[in-house]
Design an enzyme around this catalytic site. Structure first.
Site, PDB file in Angstrom:
ATOM      1  N   LYS A  19       0.818  -1.221  -0.164  1.00  0.00           N
ATOM      2  CA  LYS A  19       0.023   0.139  -0.026  1.00  0.00           C
ATOM      3  C   LYS A  19       0.770   1.203  -0.020  1.00  0.00           C
ATOM      4  O   LYS A  19       2.055   1.253   0.285  1.00  0.00           O
ATOM      5  CB  LYS A  19      -0.858  -0.059   1.225  1.00  0.00           C
ATOM      6  CG  LYS A  19      -0.164   0.015   2.489  1.00  0.00           C
ATOM      7  CD  LYS A  19      -1.081  -0.063   3.728  1.00  0.00           C
ATOM      8  CE  LYS A  19      -0.204  -0.208   5.092  1.00  0.00           C
ATOM      9  NZ  LYS A  19      -1.344  -0.499   6.131  1.00  0.00           N
TER      10      LYS A  19
ATOM     11  N   TYR B 267      14.672  30.476   7.129  1.00  0.00           N
ATOM     12  CA  TYR B 267      13.427  31.315   7.306  1.00  0.00           C
ATOM     13  C   TYR B 267      13.309  31.388   9.020  1.00  0.00           C
ATOM     14  O   TYR B 267      13.382  30.480   9.657  1.00  0.00           O
ATOM     15  CB  TYR B 267      12.274  30.287   6.963  1.00  0.00           C
ATOM     16  CG  TYR B 267      12.045  30.511   5.372  1.00  0.00           C
ATOM     17  CD1 TYR B 267      12.118  31.555   4.551  1.00  0.00           C
ATOM     18  CD2 TYR B 267      12.149  29.338   4.492  1.00  0.00           C
ATOM     19  CE1 TYR B 267      11.696  31.768   3.334  1.00  0.00           C
ATOM     20  CE2 TYR B 267      11.713  29.315   3.183  1.00  0.00           C
ATOM     21  CZ  TYR B 267      11.711  30.550   2.590  1.00  0.00           C
ATOM     22  OH  TYR B 267      11.691  30.565   1.142  1.00  0.00           O
TER      23      TYR B 267
HETATM   24  C1  LIG Z   1      -0.360  -1.554   7.005  1.00  0.00           C
HETATM   25  C2  LIG Z   1      -0.890  -2.965   7.292  1.00  0.00           C
HETATM   26  C3  LIG Z   1      -0.082  -3.793   7.530  1.00  0.00           C
HETATM   27  C4  LIG Z   1       1.533  -3.639   7.607  1.00  0.00           C
HETATM   28  O1  LIG Z   1       1.809  -2.985   8.753  1.00  0.00           O
HETATM   29  P1  LIG Z   1       3.503  -2.872   9.146  1.00  0.00           P
HETATM   30  O2  LIG Z   1       3.444  -2.183  10.627  1.00  0.00           O
HETATM   31  O3  LIG Z   1       3.891  -1.867   8.126  1.00  0.00           O
HETATM   32  O4  LIG Z   1       4.044  -4.114   9.008  1.00  0.00           O
HETATM   33  C5  LIG Z   1      -0.469  -5.283   7.918  1.00  0.00           C
HETATM   34  N1  LIG Z   1      -1.930  -5.353   7.951  1.00  0.00           N
HETATM   35  C6  LIG Z   1      -2.780  -4.375   7.638  1.00  0.00           C
HETATM   36  C7  LIG Z   1      -4.419  -4.800   7.883  1.00  0.00           C
HETATM   37  C8  LIG Z   1      -2.353  -2.788   7.418  1.00  0.00           C
HETATM   38  O5  LIG Z   1      -3.068  -1.914   7.150  1.00  0.00           O
END
Ligand SMILES: *Cc1c(COP(=O)(O)O)cnc(C)c1O
Length: 366
Positions: A36, A261
């Site tokens: 993702k 800044y």
């Molecule tokens: C993002 C996600 C993961 C992975 O999580 P990490 O902490 O990056 O390993 C696993 N399961 C679900 C449902 C997620 O949304």
């Protein structure tokens, strides 16, 4: 001839292979690669292409936008949608054969209707909420969900798995242990007899530090990218992304001169100040300003001076007399962890990685 990029993210696919083997060996289970958010900023399609031949049961993505990119690229690994779907997305899901997770009876009914409309069946998982509070049936609703799916008119949905999610595997051991116990109990009670069925609970921290008696699949994200949510495992992993830039200027500025800044940094002595071609417009966190953060110039630490600007940052190189324009800068990577950068910026490595913007050229090496 186009000039080289000012800021680039070098992506080491060998490190990815290493981390994936570690996840497989350490858990002893199958791995759903979590891709993702553009593979946590590493490049969704590039990662999916690299992993497509590795025999993984699923690629996990957040939404249909990401699923579509994978299907359009001809990716063969089944695509799992990690989050709840919007009604408008479900027709595409049915037509493209992606695997959603189900949180309610009304979603089931909607998918059944769409399957009938397109004369198709749908592979889906049940989501169960054992404490995350973001989606899924509550454990005591699982029997009625199963009864509903068993009705003859709902045969177009083929249940291929059950999953749950951990809200604090990297923070709260007692709660996480109780969640594993509750999930294992639920699976033993209702899903023990199923074959070719995926049972999954653990994210990165879950697979590192906990053991389930029923799961056969893990869902690592951060860990695959070579970053451990638990410090004691970091040695076993190899960071995949190195964020780099270069020095554009080195100037001598007098004591009392302000830098950046707001003039939050006033030089306490005559100083050599390097300007570097990266800023928050590239995703380097602006919030790191004034936190004592440093970068690496030719491998040596140089403190950031003043605020991070959109396209440039400044660093004190008074102690690096050889520093000159063109010198390589590591913002994070194998020698300076993204976890450290995230701590300086009061955030988490997941956020730093996913915020690296498209302006940063991704360069892949195997
Ligand atoms: C993002 C996600 C993961 C992975 O999580 P990490 O902490 O990056 O390993 C696993 N399961 C679900 C449902 C997620 O949304």
């Amino acid at each position: 001839m186009p000039s080289p990029p000012r800021a680039c993210a070098e992506i080491n696919l060998q490190a990815l292979d290493h981390n994936l083997s570690f996840a497989r060996q350490h858990s002893g289970q199958q791995t759903m690669a979590i891709l993702k958010a553009g593979a946590y900023g590493h490049g969704l399609v590039n990662f999916a292409r690299h992993l497509d031949s590795k025999g993984l049961p699923y690629f996990g993505v957040a939404n249909v936008y990401e699923a579509r990119q994978l299907s359009d690229a001809g990716i063969q690994t089944p695509i799992y949608l990690l989050g709840a779907t919007f009604p408008e997305e479900r027709e595409e899901i049915v037509q493209c054969g992606w695997t959603p997770c189900l949180s309610s009876l009304s979603e089931i009914d909607d998918f059944v209707r769409l399957c009938a409309k397109h004369n198709r069946s749908l592979t889906a998982h049940l989501s169960v909420d054992t404490g995350m509070g973001r989606g899924g049936f509550l454990p005591d609703q699982i029997p009625s969900a199963l009864n509903h799916l068993a009705l003859p008119q709902n045969k177009s949905i083929e249940l291929k798995g059950i999953g749950s999610h951990l809200p604090s595997a990297d923070e709260d051991e007692d709660f996480t242990k109780s969640q594993f116990a509750a999930f294992d109990h639920l699976v033993r009670e209702h899903f023990a007899q199923r074959e070719n069925f995926h049972v999954h609970l653990a994210n990165s921290a879950g697979l590192l530090d906990y053991r389930s008696t029923t799961t056969n699949l893990v869902r690592p994200g951060l860990l695959m990218y070579g970053v451990s949510p638990l410090a004691e495992w970091q040695d076993q992993l190899q960071p995949v992304m190195t964020l780099k830039s270069r020095v554009s200027l080195v100037r001598n500025l007098p004591k009392g001169h302000g830098v950046s800044y707001g003039r939050t940094s006033i030089l306490e002595k005559d100083s050599a100040v390097a300007t570097i071609g990266v800023g928050y417009g590239d995703g380097y966190p602006r919030n790191i300003s004034g936190k004592g953060a440093h970068i690496l110039i030719n491998g040596k630490a140089a403190p950031i001076l003043g605020r991070v600007t959109m396209d440039q940052i400044m660093a004190d190189v008074s102690h690096l007399p050889d520093c000159q324009p063109g010198d390589e800068v590591e913002l994070f990577g194998p020698n300076l962890s993204v976890t450290q950068v995230a701590q300086w910026a009061d955030t988490i490595p997941w956020e730093v990685l996913t915020r690296i913007t498209p302006r940063v050229t991704r360069i892949y090496s195997t």
